[in-house]
Scaffold this motif. Structure first.
Motif, short mmCIF file in Angstrom:
data_model
loop_
_atom_site.label_atom_id
_atom_site.label_comp_id
_atom_site.label_asym_id
_atom_site.label_seq_id
_atom_site.Cartn_x
_atom_site.Cartn_y
_atom_site.Cartn_z
N ASN A 1 0.97 -1.07 0.04
CA ASN A 1 0.17 -0.12 0.04
C ASN A 1 1.02 1.21 -0.01
N PRO A 2 0.89 2.13 -1.03
CA PRO A 2 1.96 3.04 -1.14
C PRO A 2 1.79 4.09 0.14
N LYS A 3 0.32 4.17 0.50
CA LYS A 3 0.11 5.08 1.83
C LYS A 3 1.05 4.62 3.05
N LYS A 4 1.34 3.42 3.11
CA LYS A 4 2.10 2.66 4.39
C LYS A 4 3.58 2.42 3.97
N LEU A 5 4.00 3.14 3.02
CA LEU A 5 5.44 2.72 2.58
C LEU A 5 6.64 3.49 3.81
N LEU A 6 6.45 4.60 3.98
CA LEU A 6 6.97 5.34 4.83
C LEU A 6 7.38 4.62 6.26
N ASN A 7 8.70 4.55 6.34
CA ASN A 7 9.29 3.90 7.67
C ASN A 7 9.12 2.46 7.50
N SER A 8 8.76 1.60 6.28
CA SER A 8 8.70 0.32 6.18
C SER A 8 9.96 -0.26 6.04
N LYS A 9 10.15 -1.40 6.64
CA LYS A 9 11.45 -2.01 6.41
C LYS A 9 11.65 -3.30 5.28
N TRP A 10 12.84 -3.32 4.69
CA TRP A 10 13.03 -4.10 3.75
C TRP A 10 14.51 -4.78 3.62
N THR A 11 14.31 -5.94 3.02
CA THR A 11 15.61 -6.82 2.82
C THR A 11 15.94 -7.01 1.37
N ALA A 12 17.10 -6.61 1.10
CA ALA A 12 17.18 -6.96 -0.31
C ALA A 12 17.76 -8.55 -0.36
N VAL A 13 17.16 -8.94 -1.64
CA VAL A 13 17.60 -10.43 -1.50
C VAL A 13 19.02 -10.56 -1.82
N LYS A 14 19.43 -9.75 -2.96
CA LYS A 14 20.90 -9.91 -3.18
C LYS A 14 21.56 -8.54 -2.62
N SER A 15 22.46 -8.58 -2.01
CA SER A 15 23.17 -7.44 -1.25
C SER A 15 23.57 -6.27 -2.39
N ILE A 16 23.34 -5.18 -1.92
CA ILE A 16 23.51 -3.84 -2.54
C ILE A 16 24.76 -3.15 -1.67
N ASN A 17 25.94 -3.12 -2.27
CA ASN A 17 27.06 -2.67 -1.71
C ASN A 17 27.42 -3.43 -0.34
N GLY B 1 10.29 -6.66 5.52
CA GLY B 1 10.82 -6.83 6.87
C GLY B 1 12.38 -6.93 6.97
N TRP B 2 12.94 -7.19 8.20
CA TRP B 2 14.35 -7.37 8.08
C TRP B 2 14.35 -8.82 8.39
N LYS B 3 14.92 -9.81 7.34
CA LYS B 3 15.18 -11.17 7.38
C LYS B 3 16.56 -11.49 7.39
N HIS C 1 19.91 -4.50 4.68
CA HIS C 1 18.69 -4.01 5.30
C HIS C 1 18.44 -2.68 5.01
N PHE C 2 17.15 -2.29 4.84
CA PHE C 2 16.64 -0.84 4.48
C PHE C 2 15.51 -0.39 4.91
N LEU C 3 15.43 0.84 5.19
CA LEU C 3 14.27 1.47 5.59
C LEU C 3 13.76 2.78 4.54
N ILE C 4 12.59 2.62 4.35
CA ILE C 4 11.98 3.82 3.58
C ILE C 4 12.00 5.15 4.39
N THR C 5 12.71 6.02 4.15
CA THR C 5 12.79 7.45 4.77
C THR C 5 11.94 8.44 4.38
N LYS C 6 11.56 8.51 2.83
CA LYS C 6 10.78 9.54 2.13
C LYS C 6 10.04 9.13 1.17
N VAL C 7 8.96 9.53 1.09
CA VAL C 7 7.75 9.02 0.08
C VAL C 7 7.04 10.31 -0.09
N THR C 8 7.24 10.84 -1.65
CA THR C 8 6.17 12.06 -2.00
C THR C 8 5.33 11.75 -2.82
#
Length: 71
Positions: free
Chosen positions: A5-21, A69-71, A25-32
């Motif tokens: 749900n785009p309105k619930k993106l802010l501050n949601s937690k995500w895990t990249a399947v393949k590492s990025i650099n 989430g963070w897995k 583990h990532f957090l959505i910090t800004k949604v416009t």
């Protein structure tokens, strides 16, 4: 496919399947939104380095790239 749900993106937690650099583990910090409620900007931040990246929020729906989430 991840259900998002785009309105619930802010501050949601995500895990990249393949590492990025070497970061997974990532957090959505800004949604416009535009006047019609469509997401026009989504910024994701790495938890360890605080590095911020603009992404297309629809990429988060791809289970081959992201897990909720963070897995």
């Amino acid at each position: 496919m991840n259900q998002i749900n785009p309105k619930k993106l802010l501050n949601s937690k995500w895990t990249a399947v393949k590492s990025i650099n070497k970061e997974k583990h990532f957090l959505i910090t800004k949604v416009t939104f535009d006047e019609e409620g469509v997401v026009i900007l989504c910024v994701i931040e790495a938890i360890i380095s605080n590095r911020q990246i603009e992404i297309d929020w629809r990429d988060l729906k791809n289970i081959d790239l992201w897990k909720q989430g963070w897995k």
